[in-house]
Scaffold this motif. Structure first.
Motif, PDB file in Angstrom:
ATOM      1  N   LEU A 104      39.557  27.868  21.293  1.00 29.83           N
ATOM      2  CA  LEU A 104      39.290  29.275  20.962  1.00 29.83           C
ATOM      3  C   LEU A 104      40.539  29.923  20.368  1.00 29.83           C
ATOM      4  CD1 LEU A 104      37.647  32.097  21.501  1.00 29.83           C
ATOM      5  CD2 LEU A 104      38.964  32.149  23.595  1.00 29.83           C
ATOM      6  N   ASP A 152      35.161  33.981  26.525  1.00 23.99           N
ATOM      7  CA  ASP A 152      34.096  32.994  26.500  1.00 23.99           C
ATOM      8  C   ASP A 152      33.388  33.076  27.845  1.00 23.99           C
ATOM      9  OD1 ASP A 152      32.415  30.837  26.351  1.00 23.99           O
ATOM     10  OD2 ASP A 152      33.902  29.524  25.412  1.00 23.99           O
ATOM     11  N   ALA A 170      32.986  34.600  22.373  1.00 21.25           N
ATOM     12  CA  ALA A 170      32.732  33.196  22.066  1.00 21.25           C
ATOM     13  C   ALA A 170      31.669  32.661  23.001  1.00 21.25           C
ATOM     14  CB  ALA A 170      34.021  32.405  22.222  1.00 21.25           C
ATOM     15  N   GLY A 171      31.047  31.586  22.597  1.00 20.53           N
ATOM     16  CA  GLY A 171      30.085  30.917  23.460  1.00 20.53           C
ATOM     17  C   GLY A 171      28.680  31.461  23.310  1.00 20.53           C
TER      18      GLY A 171
END
Ligand code: B12
Ligand code: FES
Lengths: 209, 551
Positions: free
Chosen positions: B273, B290, B452-453
Motif C-alpha cells: 500500500l 485498509d 484500500a481493500g
C-alpha cells in the motif's frame, strides 16, 4: 422501585447524588447502598439485553463510586469490612485486552467484592501467588483471543500443581467463550458479561459458606 | 476403501471419510471453503450446508437453524460425521464471490528490470479472506490476466487467530495450512497460465504480499510468537526462493519474492500500500486505511510514515453479524431508508433475491438508522414500526419482509449487530485518531484519505463518514484505491529497485502499538458512539483505562 434505584438505573448522576446526600441524614446507609445496588443490577440487565452499551456500563460504575464516597464513611466498621468475598482477576498471559476485564472489576467492586486486579498479560504464577497471599477463593480469568484458551488451561493447571485448585472457584469470560471452553480449560463456569460475573461470584461465595 | 463416501456439490469432488471426520474436516482436506467464524466449534452457526440425505439434527443444529432450513436438509458441517454415502451442497460457489481485483497506483513504476523480455511473472496478494493473482509481462510491465479466489484457509477459521489456534493444537497443523494455501495458489497460477495460453516455464518471477500471519503460514514459519502477546513474528525481512523450495508446483522455473513485513500485525500488504500509493514521498498529509478484520492504518505527513493495526474484528466482513455475509451473489450491498416506517430501498449483488447483508450495507444500515432516528448515538434502537422484538434476538430492524425486494425470508439487522459495528468502528476511528495525535495533525489537515481493500472500495463513503468510521473530512478527499496491496506486489514483481524501496520503507515506518497506548481504552469507549466525535456526544468523559493502581 425507589427513586434512588430508578435514578441509578437511568444513569442520572445528579439525581442519584442529590437523593443520597439527602437520605444519608435520615436513612440507614446499608439501605441506601442496597437501593443503589438494585439500580446497578438493572443497568447490568439492560446491558445484557443490549439496551445499554459499554459507555453506560462505565458511567454506572462511576456514579456508584461517587455515591459510595458519600455513603461509605457512614457505614459501620463491621459493615464496611464485611466484603462479600475476595476475587483475584486478570487477563491471562498472552492477551492484552483489558476493557471487558475492567468492567467486570468495576461491577464486582460495586457489588461489595474485594477485588485484586492483576491487570493484563498475567502469567499463571502471579495468579497462584496472589490467590495464596490473599486467601481468595475466587479466580476470574479474562481472555479475548482464541489462542488464550490454552493459556487459561495452563493457568488453571498451575492452580492444581500448587495444590489450591480445590479451594478456588474459577470463572472465565471474554470473546467466544462458552461451555466447551469451560470444559477444555477445566474452569468451573463462564460468564458472558459483567453482570453474570457478579452472579457467578455470588453463587461461588454462597457455595463455600 | 472403508467408510462412506462424501460428495461435494457443485464441484462433484468426492472423498471417503472415516467415522471421526466431520464434513467440515473433509471439506478442509479438499481445500473447499466452508465459512466458519468459530473454526468448527459449533458456536457460530455459519458452516451451514445442505445434506442429502440429511442426518438427524443435533442440539446445535436446532439452535442455529430455522425450521425451514432444517426441513430443507441444512445442517452445520462441523457437527456431523456421516454414516452413509452423502451428497452435500456447498452454499456459495466461489465464482460468484465479488472479489476486488482492480487497483490504482501512484506514478508509474520507476524502472522495469532489464533483460526480461518475453518472460512472465505473477504478483500475488495473499489476503486472510481472498487471494488475488495478476499475470504480468515482465518485459513491458503490462498486465495480461488476473484471477481471484477465496483463501481456502477460510475453512480453518475466518480470522487469523482461530487459524493460528488450529495450527498450534492440531498435529502437523502448520504443514496442513501451508499445503492448503499452496494448493490454492497453484490453482490460481494454473488458471492464469491456461487463460493466457502460455507455458508454465515462461513464468520466471512471483512476488507475494500479505499480512504477517498469512506470510508465516505460507512459509510454514513458527507462529507461536505471533499468536500471543507480545505477538513477536518469527521473521520480518524479505526472502527470495525458488518455487520448488517454496512448494509451488505449477510454475517450476519461478523465483519467488516474498516482501518484507513491518510488525507482527502489519505485513507486507501494508508495505505494498505504502509503495504503490507513493506514501513515502507525498507532499501533504495523506492517510491510507485498509479495512479488513484488522484495519491497517498508515499516516504520511510529508513522507514521514507512521502506522498502526486496529483490531476491528470481522463485523465489516459480515461475520458476527446475524445475517451478515461476504459480498457474494444474494448479498444486500446498499441500503437506503427513505421513510422509517416503509420498506427500505435495497440493492443486491447479482440477479438473486437477497439472502444476507454484506459489509457495505452494514455500514449503510447503521448510518441510515441514525439519520432517521431509529437508533440514537449510543446505538440503542427505538421501538417503531419496522423495529420489532424477534425471538431470542431482542430488537431487530426489519431490512426486508418476505416479498419485499424479492426477499425469500425476513431479513433483520439486530440490536446486537449495531453493537458489533460500534466496536469495529470504534477500533478503527481510535486507531486513526491516535496516529493523527502522534503526528500533531487533525482531520482538517488531511489532504487525502485513501481507502484500500474490498470493503473500502464498496462502502459508501457518506455512510462511513456518517457513523464516524472515518475521520471527519470532506467527502471529496476520500479516494478508493482498490487493491493497493496487489498494486504493490506488481511493483515488487517488475522492479528490483522497488524491492529496495520496500526494504527501506518497511524499516523506517514508525509503528504505534495501540495495545500499549495509555489513552486507547478511554478513547475507544468514547468512539463507540455512532457519528463523528464532537457531534454533541451525550457522554463526555468515561474512563476505563488502567489509570488507577491496584489495591
Ligand atoms: C478494543 C480491541 C482491541 C484493543 C484493545 C484495547 C485494550 N487494551 O483492551 C487493541 C486495538 C489494542 C487490540 C489489539 C489486538 N487485538 Co483486539 N479487539 C478489540 C475489539 C475491537 C473490542 C474488544 C473489547 O474491548 N470489547 C468490549 C468489551 C467490554 O467486551 P469483552 O472484552 O468481551 O468483555 C465483556 C464480556 O466478554 C465479559 N467478560 C470479559 N472478561 C470476563 C471475565 C470473566 C471472568 C467474566 C465472567 C466475564 C468477562 O464482560 C465484559 C463486559 O460485559 C475486538 C473486536 C470486537 N468487535 O469484539 C478485537 C479483538 C478481540 N482483537 C483481536 C485481536 C486478535 C487483537 C490482536 C491480538 C491482534 C490484532 N491486531 O488483531 C491485537 C494485539 C496486537 C497489538 N499489539 O496491537 C481479535 C480476537 C480474534 C480471535 N478470534 O482471537 C478481535 C475479536 C478482533 C479480530 N481481529 O477479529 N484489540
Ligand atoms: S458452527 Fe462455527 S463452524 Fe460450525
Amino acid at each position: 422501585m425507589t427513586d434512588l434505584t430508578d435514578a441509578m438505573a437511568d444513569l442520572d448522576e445528579q439525581k442519584v447524588l442529590n437523593i443520597v446526600n439527602e437520605q444519608i441524614r435520615t436513612n440507614k446507609p446499608v439501605q441506601i447502598l442496597d437501593e443503589l445496588r438494585r439500580g446497578l443490577d438493572i443497568v447490568g440487565n439492560r446491558f445484557s439485553k443490549n439496551e445499554y452499551f459499554l459507555v453506560e456500563l462505565v458511567m454506572s460504575a462511576d456514579i456508584f463510586k461517587k455515591a459510595m464516597a458519600i455513603v461509605e464513611p457512614k457505614l459501620l466498621a463491621t459493615q464496611r469490612a464485611s466484603a462479600k468475598g475476595k476475587v483475584v482477576i486478570g487477563t491471562v498471559q498472552g492477551d492484552i485486552h483489558y476493557i471487558g476485564k475492567n468492567l467486570v472489576v468495576a461491577f464486582l467492586k460495586s457489588n461489595g467484592f474485594e477485588v485484586y486486579d492483576l491487570g493484563e498479560d498475567v502469567p499463571p504464577e502471579k495468579f497462584v501467588d496472589t490467590l495464596k497471599k490473599t486467601g481468595s477463593s475466587i479466580l476470574a480469568l479474562s481472555g479475548l483471543i482464541t489462542t488464550t484458551h490454552d493459556v487459561m488451561r495452563t493457568t488453571i493447571e498451575a492452580l492444581k500443581t500448587a495444590g489450591i485448585r480445590k479451594k478456588v472457584k474459577v470463572m472465565i469470560g471474554g470473546g467466544d467463550i462458552g461451555e466447551e471452553i469451560v470444559k477444555y480449560t477445566g474452569a468451573d463456569a463462564f460468564g458472558r458479561d459483567a453482570l453474570s460475573a457478579v452472579e457467578l461470584a455470588k453463587k461461588f461465595t454462597a457455595g463455600t459458606k | 476403501m472403508s467408510g462412506p463416501m462424501l460428495v461435494f456439490e457443485p464441484s462433484g469432488q468426492r472423498i471417503y471419510v472415516s467415522h471421526a471426520t466431520t464434513v467440515l474436516d473433509a471439506a478442509r482436506s479438499l481445500g473447499l471453503p466452508i465459512p466458519t467464524d468459530c473454526g468448527g466449534h459449533g458456536t457460530c452457526g455459519k458452516c451451514r450446508i445442505k445434506f442429502q440425505p440429511a442426518p438427524f439434527p443435533t442440539q446445535r443444529d436446532l439452535q442455529h437453524l430455522s425450521k425451514d432450513e432444517l426441513a430443507e436438509g441444512i445442517r452445520l458441517a462441523c457437527e456431523h460425521v456421516i454414516e452413509t454415502d452423502t451428497r452435500v451442497v456447498l452454499p456459495f460457489p466461489e465464482e460468484q464471490a465479488k472479489i476486488l481485483v482492480w487497483g490504482s497506483s501512484k506514478a508509474a513504476v520507476q524502472k522495469l528490470d532489464k533483460g526480461l523480455v518475453g518472460q512472465l511473472g505473477v504478483a500475488i496478494d495473499l489476503g486472510t479472506t481472498t487471494i488475488v493473482a495478476y499475470l504480468m509481462d515482465l518485459g513491458t510491465g503490462s498486465q495480461i490476466e488476473q484471477q481471484a479466489m477465496l483463501n481456502p484457509e477460510v475453512a480453518y477459521g475466518e480470522d487469523i487467530m482461530t487459524r493460528m489456534a488450529y495450527v498450534m493444537n492440531a498435529h502437523e497443523g502448520g504443514e496442513e495450512l501451508r499445503q492448503c494455501v499452496l494448493r490454492g495458489i497453484d490453482v490460481l497460477l494454473t488458471r492464469l497460465i491456461s487463460a493466457a495460453g502460455v507455458l508454465p516455464d515462461t513464468v520466471s518471477r512471483i512476488s507475494l504480499v500479505g499480512n504477517t500471519a498469512m506470510h508465516h503460514l505460507f512459509l510454514g514459519l513458527d507462529i507461536h510468537g505471533l499468536s500471543l502477546a507480545p505477538y513477536r513474528p518469527a521473521m520480518l525481512k524479505s526472502l527470495t526462493k525458488s518455487s520448488d523450495e517454496i512448494g509451488l508446483k505449477s510454475v517450476p522455473k519461478a523465483q519467488v519474492y516474498v516482501a518484507p513485513n513491518i510488525e507482527g500485525f502489519i505485513g507486507s500488504d501494508t508495505v505494498g500500500l505504502i509503495v504503490s500509493q507513493g506514501l513515502g514521498s507525498v507532499k501533504g498529509t495523506v492517510m491510507g486505511i485498509d479495512i479488513g478484520t484488522n484495519a491497517e492504518i498508515v499516516l504520511s505527513v510529508r513522507g514521514r510514515l507512521i502506522c498502526c493495526s486496529a483490531a476491528a474484528g470481522p463485523a465489516f466482513e459480515g461475520a458476527r453479524i446475524r445475517l451478515g455475509m461476504r459480498g457474494e451473489e444474494g448479498a444486500i450491498e446498499h441500503v437506503r431508508i427513505n421513510n422509517p416506517s416503509e420498506p427500505a430501498e435495497l440493492s443486491v449483488i447479482g440477479q438473486a433475491s437477497p439472502r444476507g447483508i454484506c459489509g457495505s450495507a452494514i455500514v449503510d444500515i447503521v448510518a441510515e438508522l441514525l439519520r432517521t432516528g431509529l437508533v440514537d448515538r449510543t446505538g440503542r434502537m427505538r421501538d417503531s414500526k419496522r423495529i420489532v422484538h424477534e425471538g431470542g434476538y431482542g430488537l431487530c430492524y426489519i431490512v426486508a419482509e418476505p416479498g419485499e425486494s424479492d426477499a425469500g425470508r425476513r431479513i433483520v439487522f439486530t440490536q446486537e449487530d449495531v453493537r458489533q459495528v460500534q466496536l469495529a468502528k470504534a477500533a478503527i476511528a481510535t486507531g486513526a485518531g491516535v496516529l493523527m495525535d502522534e503526528c500533531g495533525v487533525t482531520s482538517y489537515d488531511i489532504d487525502a484519505l485513501l481507502l484500500a481493500g474490498a470493503f473500502g472500495n464498496y462502502i459508501r463513503p457518506e455512510s462511513a463518514l456518517a457513523i464516524g468510521l472515518l475521520p471527519a473530512i470532506p467527502l471529496d478527499r476520500i479516494v478508493p484505491v482498490g487493491n493497493a496491496a496487489g498494486e504493490g506486489a506488481k511493483r515488487f514483481l517488475l522492479s528490483l529497485k522497488e524491492r529496495a524501496v520496500a526494504e527501506t520503507l518497511s524499516r523506517s515506518v514508525k509503528y504505534v502499538n495501540l495495545a500499549a497506548h495509555p489513552a486507547f481504552a478511554d478513547r475507544f469507549l468514547e468512539a463507540t458512539a455512532i457519528g463523528q466525535a464532537g457531534d454533541g456526544s451525550n457522554h463526555s468523559h468515561v474512563r476505563i483505562a488502567n489509570h488507577t493502581s491496584n489495591p
